[in-house]
Design a protein around this motif. Sequence first.
Motif, mmCIF file in Angstrom:
data_model
loop_
_atom_site.group_PDB
_atom_site.id
_atom_site.type_symbol
_atom_site.label_atom_id
_atom_site.label_comp_id
_atom_site.label_asym_id
_atom_site.label_seq_id
_atom_site.Cartn_x
_atom_site.Cartn_y
_atom_site.Cartn_z
ATOM 1 N N TYR A 1 49.915 75.989 50.001
ATOM 2 C CA TYR A 1 49.747 76.019 48.552
ATOM 3 C C TYR A 1 49.306 77.421 48.145
ATOM 4 C CZ TYR A 1 49.600 71.022 49.379
ATOM 5 O OH TYR A 1 49.895 69.750 49.789
ATOM 6 N N THR A 2 50.026 78.013 47.196
ATOM 7 C CA THR A 2 49.709 79.349 46.724
ATOM 8 C C THR A 2 49.428 79.297 45.233
ATOM 9 O OG1 THR A 2 51.161 80.302 48.394
ATOM 10 C CG2 THR A 2 50.521 81.729 46.569
ATOM 11 N N HIS A 3 48.297 79.874 44.824
ATOM 12 C CA HIS A 3 47.909 79.964 43.414
ATOM 13 C C HIS A 3 47.785 81.440 43.078
ATOM 14 C CE1 HIS A 3 47.029 75.682 43.216
ATOM 15 N NE2 HIS A 3 46.521 75.830 44.431
ATOM 16 N N SER A 4 48.583 81.910 42.114
ATOM 17 C CA SER A 4 48.625 83.311 41.754
ATOM 18 C C SER A 4 47.843 83.577 40.472
ATOM 19 C CB SER A 4 50.079 83.748 41.562
ATOM 20 O OG SER A 4 50.127 85.069 41.082
ATOM 21 N N SER A 5 47.374 84.801 40.321
ATOM 22 C CA SER A 5 46.659 85.183 39.101
ATOM 23 C C SER A 5 47.583 85.236 37.896
ATOM 24 C CB SER A 5 45.987 86.538 39.296
ATOM 25 O OG SER A 5 46.958 87.550 39.508
ATOM 26 N N THR A 6 48.885 85.246 38.092
ATOM 27 C CA THR A 6 49.838 85.253 36.988
ATOM 28 C C THR A 6 50.181 83.850 36.504
ATOM 29 O OG1 THR A 6 51.720 85.262 38.504
ATOM 30 C CG2 THR A 6 50.895 87.405 37.772
ATOM 31 N N ASN B 1 46.039 87.434 49.082
ATOM 32 C CA ASN B 1 47.159 88.366 49.043
ATOM 33 C C ASN B 1 47.035 89.217 47.782
ATOM 34 O OD1 ASN B 1 48.532 86.930 51.283
ATOM 35 N ND2 ASN B 1 48.660 85.324 49.749
ATOM 36 N N ILE B 2 47.157 90.523 47.947
ATOM 37 C CA ILE B 2 47.008 91.444 46.818
ATOM 38 C C ILE B 2 48.229 92.349 46.768
ATOM 39 C CG2 ILE B 2 45.605 93.296 45.839
ATOM 40 C CD1 ILE B 2 43.238 92.156 47.385
ATOM 41 N N ASN B 3 48.797 92.515 45.560
ATOM 42 C CA ASN B 3 49.818 93.528 45.349
ATOM 43 C C ASN B 3 49.425 94.326 44.114
ATOM 44 O OD1 ASN B 3 50.890 92.274 42.998
ATOM 45 N ND2 ASN B 3 52.162 90.960 44.251
ATOM 46 N N LYS B 4 50.273 95.239 43.671
ATOM 47 C CA LYS B 4 49.826 96.133 42.601
ATOM 48 C C LYS B 4 49.741 95.455 41.238
ATOM 49 C CE LYS B 4 54.085 98.402 41.185
ATOM 50 N NZ LYS B 4 54.795 99.665 41.144
ATOM 51 N N MET C 1 64.284 104.648 48.289
ATOM 52 C CA MET C 1 63.605 103.418 48.576
ATOM 53 C C MET C 1 62.265 103.433 47.830
ATOM 54 S SD MET C 1 62.671 101.698 52.248
ATOM 55 C CE MET C 1 62.088 103.175 53.005
ATOM 56 N N PRO C 2 61.993 102.410 46.987
ATOM 57 C CA PRO C 2 60.742 102.393 46.227
ATOM 58 C C PRO C 2 59.549 102.073 47.117
ATOM 59 C CG PRO C 2 61.993 100.416 45.789
ATOM 60 C CD PRO C 2 62.861 101.300 46.638
ATOM 61 N N LEU C 3 58.419 102.608 46.728
ATOM 62 C CA LEU C 3 57.184 102.308 47.443
ATOM 63 C C LEU C 3 56.557 101.054 46.855
ATOM 64 C CD1 LEU C 3 55.610 105.855 47.667
ATOM 65 C CD2 LEU C 3 56.736 104.574 49.475
ATOM 66 N N THR C 4 56.061 100.196 47.720
ATOM 67 C CA THR C 4 55.414 98.972 47.271
ATOM 68 C C THR C 4 54.039 98.874 47.919
ATOM 69 O OG1 THR C 4 56.364 97.668 49.056
ATOM 70 C CG2 THR C 4 57.594 97.741 46.988
ATOM 71 N N PHE C 5 53.174 98.087 47.298
ATOM 72 C CA PHE C 5 51.848 97.849 47.848
ATOM 73 C C PHE C 5 51.650 96.355 47.969
ATOM 74 C CE2 PHE C 5 47.403 96.723 47.081
ATOM 75 C CZ PHE C 5 46.827 97.341 48.155
ATOM 76 N N ARG C 6 51.296 95.920 49.161
ATOM 77 C CA ARG C 6 50.982 94.513 49.403
ATOM 78 C C ARG C 6 50.016 94.446 50.570
ATOM 79 N NH1 ARG C 6 52.377 90.248 52.634
ATOM 80 N NH2 ARG C 6 52.322 88.227 51.608
ATOM 81 N N LYS C 7 48.927 93.713 50.385
ATOM 82 C CA LYS C 7 47.931 93.575 51.437
ATOM 83 C C LYS C 7 47.496 92.126 51.504
ATOM 84 C CE LYS C 7 45.135 95.221 54.523
ATOM 85 N NZ LYS C 7 45.629 95.584 55.818
ATOM 86 N N SER C 8 47.302 91.610 52.704
ATOM 87 C CA SER C 8 46.902 90.234 52.919
ATOM 88 C C SER C 8 45.653 90.216 53.788
ATOM 89 C CB SER C 8 48.034 89.471 53.591
ATOM 90 O OG SER C 8 47.682 88.136 53.790
ATOM 91 N N PHE C 9 44.638 89.468 53.343
ATOM 92 C CA PHE C 9 43.384 89.343 54.079
ATOM 93 C C PHE C 9 43.176 87.891 54.466
ATOM 94 C CE2 PHE C 9 42.816 92.778 51.041
ATOM 95 C CZ PHE C 9 42.389 93.803 51.856
ATOM 96 N N ARG C 10 42.770 87.658 55.692
ATOM 97 C CA ARG C 10 42.416 86.307 56.137
ATOM 98 C C ARG C 10 40.935 86.108 55.858
ATOM 99 N NH1 ARG C 10 42.534 84.296 62.300
ATOM 100 N NH2 ARG C 10 41.173 82.534 61.947
ATOM 101 N N ILE C 11 40.626 85.212 54.921
ATOM 102 C CA ILE C 11 39.240 84.969 54.526
ATOM 103 C C ILE C 11 38.595 83.969 55.473
ATOM 104 C CG2 ILE C 11 37.767 84.124 52.680
ATOM 105 C CD1 ILE C 11 39.901 85.042 50.725
ATOM 106 N N LEU C 12 39.233 82.827 55.651
ATOM 107 C CA LEU C 12 38.804 81.768 56.557
ATOM 108 C C LEU C 12 40.044 81.270 57.292
ATOM 109 C CD1 LEU C 12 36.634 79.710 54.034
ATOM 110 C CD2 LEU C 12 35.771 81.098 55.902
ATOM 111 N N PRO C 13 39.876 80.499 58.356
ATOM 112 C CA PRO C 13 41.073 79.929 58.987
ATOM 113 C C PRO C 13 41.854 79.065 57.979
ATOM 114 C CG PRO C 13 39.184 79.679 60.424
ATOM 115 C CD PRO C 13 38.666 80.194 59.111
ATOM 116 N N GLY C 14 43.097 79.408 57.767
ATOM 117 C CA GLY C 14 43.933 78.663 56.842
ATOM 118 C C GLY C 14 43.842 79.127 55.399
ATOM 119 N N VAL C 15 43.097 80.207 55.123
ATOM 120 C CA VAL C 15 42.956 80.721 53.749
ATOM 121 C C VAL C 15 43.235 82.218 53.755
ATOM 122 C CG1 VAL C 15 41.424 81.019 51.780
ATOM 123 C CG2 VAL C 15 41.214 78.991 53.211
ATOM 124 N N ARG C 16 44.173 82.653 52.904
ATOM 125 C CA ARG C 16 44.525 84.065 52.810
ATOM 126 C C ARG C 16 44.435 84.544 51.370
ATOM 127 N NH1 ARG C 16 46.820 87.013 56.470
ATOM 128 N NH2 ARG C 16 47.317 86.104 58.466
#
Length: 65
Positions: free
Chosen positions: A36-41, A18-21, A1-16
């Motif tokens: 609505y999700t906007h990614s760095s990619t 999300n960070i992965n590797k 089973m591969p290891l993955t990294f994913r972390k989610s932080f709640r900045i404000l109510p209704g705003v998160r």
Amino acid sequence: MPLTFRKSFRILPGVRLNINKRSWSLTTGGRNGPRYTHSSTGRRTTSMDLPGPFGWRRTRRTRRH
């Protein structure tokens, strides 16, 4: 089973933050109504839960310069 990294932080109510590797994304919206999700990619996703076991999602990829 591969290891993955994913972390989610709640900045404000209704705003998160999300960070992965490989990238990060910012999600706005709550349980009721669209999210609505906007990614760095360059990926932009709009999603919404519908009544019952249904959901709706639309994903667009923007070109990176």
